[in-house]
Design a protein around this motif. Sequence first.
Motif, mmCIF file in Angstrom:
data_model
loop_
_atom_site.group_PDB
_atom_site.id
_atom_site.type_symbol
_atom_site.label_atom_id
_atom_site.label_comp_id
_atom_site.label_asym_id
_atom_site.label_seq_id
_atom_site.Cartn_x
_atom_site.Cartn_y
_atom_site.Cartn_z
ATOM 1 N N ARG A 103 0.843 -1.201 0.000
ATOM 2 C CA ARG A 103 0.000 0.000 0.000
ATOM 3 C C ARG A 103 0.877 1.250 0.000
ATOM 4 N NH1 ARG A 103 -5.061 -1.003 2.608
ATOM 5 N NH2 ARG A 103 -5.949 -2.875 1.621
ATOM 6 N N TRP A 104 0.300 2.340 -0.443
ATOM 7 C CA TRP A 104 0.982 3.638 -0.409
ATOM 8 C C TRP A 104 0.675 4.300 0.928
ATOM 9 C CZ3 TRP A 104 4.262 5.116 -4.319
ATOM 10 C CH2 TRP A 104 4.240 4.313 -5.466
ATOM 11 N N ILE A 105 1.697 4.522 1.710
ATOM 12 C CA ILE A 105 1.517 4.949 3.096
ATOM 13 C C ILE A 105 2.134 6.338 3.315
ATOM 14 C CG2 ILE A 105 1.436 2.583 3.935
ATOM 15 C CD1 ILE A 105 4.339 2.816 4.768
ATOM 16 N N PRO A 106 1.653 7.069 4.337
ATOM 17 C CA PRO A 106 2.158 8.430 4.578
ATOM 18 C C PRO A 106 3.527 8.426 5.260
ATOM 19 C CG PRO A 106 0.512 7.885 6.213
ATOM 20 C CD PRO A 106 0.546 6.721 5.252
ATOM 21 N N ALA A 107 4.469 9.101 4.668
ATOM 22 C CA ALA A 107 5.829 9.186 5.226
ATOM 23 C C ALA A 107 6.302 10.631 5.169
ATOM 24 C CB ALA A 107 6.777 8.282 4.455
ATOM 25 N N MET A 108 7.288 10.944 6.007
ATOM 26 C CA MET A 108 7.844 12.296 6.037
ATOM 27 C C MET A 108 9.364 12.213 6.098
ATOM 28 S SD MET A 108 6.971 15.469 8.635
ATOM 29 C CE MET A 108 7.709 14.712 10.082
ATOM 30 N N TYR A 109 10.027 13.073 5.359
ATOM 31 C CA TYR A 109 11.487 13.152 5.379
ATOM 32 C C TYR A 109 11.903 14.611 5.333
ATOM 33 C CZ TYR A 109 11.094 13.878 0.306
ATOM 34 O OH TYR A 109 10.767 14.364 -0.931
ATOM 35 N N GLU A 110 13.168 14.860 5.507
ATOM 36 C CA GLU A 110 13.687 16.226 5.515
ATOM 37 C C GLU A 110 14.584 16.430 4.297
ATOM 38 O OE1 GLU A 110 16.567 18.567 8.515
ATOM 39 O OE2 GLU A 110 14.655 17.935 9.417
ATOM 40 N N MET A 111 14.381 17.550 3.639
ATOM 41 C CA MET A 111 15.167 17.857 2.443
ATOM 42 C C MET A 111 16.638 18.005 2.813
ATOM 43 S SD MET A 111 12.898 17.886 0.028
ATOM 44 C CE MET A 111 13.713 18.722 -1.335
ATOM 45 N N SER A 112 17.499 17.610 1.899
ATOM 46 C CA SER A 112 18.943 17.635 2.160
ATOM 47 C C SER A 112 19.567 19.010 1.947
ATOM 48 C CB SER A 112 19.654 16.621 1.253
ATOM 49 O OG SER A 112 19.378 16.907 -0.116
ATOM 50 N N ASP A 113 18.782 19.970 1.492
ATOM 51 C CA ASP A 113 19.345 21.315 1.294
ATOM 52 C C ASP A 113 19.385 22.060 2.626
ATOM 53 O OD1 ASP A 113 16.709 22.022 1.782
ATOM 54 O OD2 ASP A 113 16.236 22.378 -0.321
ATOM 55 N N SER A 114 19.826 23.282 2.561
ATOM 56 C CA SER A 114 19.995 24.079 3.788
ATOM 57 C C SER A 114 18.679 24.480 4.437
ATOM 58 C CB SER A 114 20.813 25.335 3.466
ATOM 59 O OG SER A 114 20.153 26.111 2.466
ATOM 60 N N SER A 115 17.578 24.404 3.702
ATOM 61 C CA SER A 115 16.287 24.822 4.254
ATOM 62 C C SER A 115 15.764 23.877 5.332
ATOM 63 C CB SER A 115 15.241 24.918 3.133
ATOM 64 O OG SER A 115 14.994 23.626 2.586
ATOM 65 N N GLY A 172 7.345 -1.585 1.153
ATOM 66 C CA GLY A 172 8.082 -2.734 0.630
ATOM 67 C C GLY A 172 9.316 -2.213 -0.100
ATOM 68 N N PHE A 173 10.456 -2.314 0.538
ATOM 69 C CA PHE A 173 11.673 -1.624 0.092
ATOM 70 C C PHE A 173 12.256 -2.242 -1.189
ATOM 71 C CE2 PHE A 173 16.198 -0.638 0.164
ATOM 72 C CZ PHE A 173 16.216 0.699 0.547
ATOM 73 N N ILE A 174 12.581 -1.357 -2.149
ATOM 74 C CA ILE A 174 13.293 -1.741 -3.365
ATOM 75 C C ILE A 174 14.521 -0.839 -3.484
ATOM 76 C CG2 ILE A 174 13.183 -1.966 -5.877
ATOM 77 C CD1 ILE A 174 10.173 -2.246 -5.665
ATOM 78 N N PRO A 175 15.723 -1.388 -3.534
ATOM 79 C CA PRO A 175 16.936 -0.562 -3.640
ATOM 80 C C PRO A 175 16.922 0.308 -4.895
ATOM 81 C CG PRO A 175 17.482 -2.839 -3.105
ATOM 82 C CD PRO A 175 16.034 -2.833 -3.457
ATOM 83 N N THR A 178 9.391 3.775 -14.710
ATOM 84 C CA THR A 178 8.488 4.492 -13.805
ATOM 85 C C THR A 178 9.206 4.792 -12.498
ATOM 86 O OG1 THR A 178 6.573 3.355 -14.758
ATOM 87 C CG2 THR A 178 6.266 4.426 -12.612
ATOM 88 N N ARG A 179 9.180 6.056 -12.096
ATOM 89 C CA ARG A 179 9.827 6.460 -10.857
ATOM 90 C C ARG A 179 8.963 6.025 -9.676
ATOM 91 N NH1 ARG A 179 13.481 10.554 -9.148
ATOM 92 N NH2 ARG A 179 12.982 11.426 -7.093
ATOM 93 N N THR A 180 9.535 5.260 -8.766
ATOM 94 C CA THR A 180 8.783 4.721 -7.635
ATOM 95 C C THR A 180 9.582 4.898 -6.352
ATOM 96 O OG1 THR A 180 7.784 3.036 -9.068
ATOM 97 C CG2 THR A 180 7.637 2.690 -6.692
ATOM 98 N N THR A 181 8.918 5.400 -5.315
ATOM 99 C CA THR A 181 9.556 5.553 -4.006
ATOM 100 C C THR A 181 8.970 4.520 -3.052
ATOM 101 O OG1 THR A 181 9.912 7.925 -4.341
ATOM 102 C CG2 THR A 181 10.016 7.116 -2.095
ATOM 103 N N THR A 182 9.820 3.711 -2.479
ATOM 104 C CA THR A 182 9.392 2.647 -1.560
ATOM 105 C C THR A 182 10.031 2.853 -0.189
ATOM 106 O OG1 THR A 182 11.219 1.190 -2.215
ATOM 107 C CG2 THR A 182 9.159 1.021 -3.469
#
Length: 345
Positions: free
Chosen positions: A67-79, A90-93, A169-173
């Motif tokens: 399923r597509w689930i809600p996640a949060m991350y922090e941008m790598s820039d200075s902001s 389901g992790f895919i390298p 297709t660009r996919t984020t897991t």
Amino acid sequence: MQKCHFSSIFIYIFLTLYIMCGRFCCSLDPTTIRTRLHDEYHVDQKTGMEWKDEDRYRASYNVCPTRWIPAMYEMSDSSKTKTMQSMQWGFIPSWMTTTPYTKPINARSETLLTENSLFDRSKSTNRCIIIAEGFYEWKTKRQPFYVRRKDGRLMLFAGLFSTCHLVGTRTTTCTIITTSSESIAFSKIHHRIPVILKDADQVNRWLDPTTSWSPLVFEHLLSAFEGELEWHQVTERIGSIKSDSPELIQPLDQTKGSISYFLQKSQQQREDKVTIKKEEEGKQPMEDDGKRKEKQPQLKQQQPQLKQQQSVVNNHGKIKKKRKSSKDLSSSSTAPKITQFFSKQ
């Protein structure tokens, strides 16, 4: 390819039910998630936080792998801007270009801290949190439990994510990190538990992309939850990926159709009947007293009439007695005596 896909789903279901944490609840809409992240974990962007692929997220009481689930991350820039994104569980390298046979839904903290694995790149640069209200765990094959924070706050699982290109297709897991539960009371339910970040400080430390990976830095964050948890047994219907309703997180003894629910309902009905009966018995004496007070004046008025009727009856009785005595006297005077009969002879 389709056969392989269904086989992998079957494996996920088997693993999540009987080996590791693989089901959780997130029934909240995107607006509520943003608001609660702001209120409970001091995420600055209350309404303006970007949510990538928001349309792929679907609120559910029974979130399953893939399923597509809600996640949060922090941008790598200075902001250091925090960004929401719907990620496939389901992790895919990142180097994969075709869908693999298996996609890990969990990453063991022990592996991340001491060994090399397919998560090495992500643990350094792609750390995230997965948002949930609570999760399910099986003590045995037929004993599912729903687990949540005792303070009622959102559960934020430590996770890792990766972006790959599958058939163009660009996919984020993503995957959820688990750790040993031996040091906490939850070990009575299961020997593994998701890594739950306790507060805003732990969230910021985990998401900070400028912090390079080091076991010394992250070992404490990847330990068992230090706060209080609460759990209760729930219906076995959680095992079906088709089940999705608020009833799934209710305690088993409050679930309609369960024996405990039936017994409790019957007991409640009996108690209600007893209560109603007692209330009626309490009101009855008061009503009787009122009726007696109303009848007392009537009785007083009826008493003279009764005395008059009794006197009339008594008088009639005397008269009848007098009449009978006079008749008896008259009859006795006219009747011939037996001595006279013998004297005539």
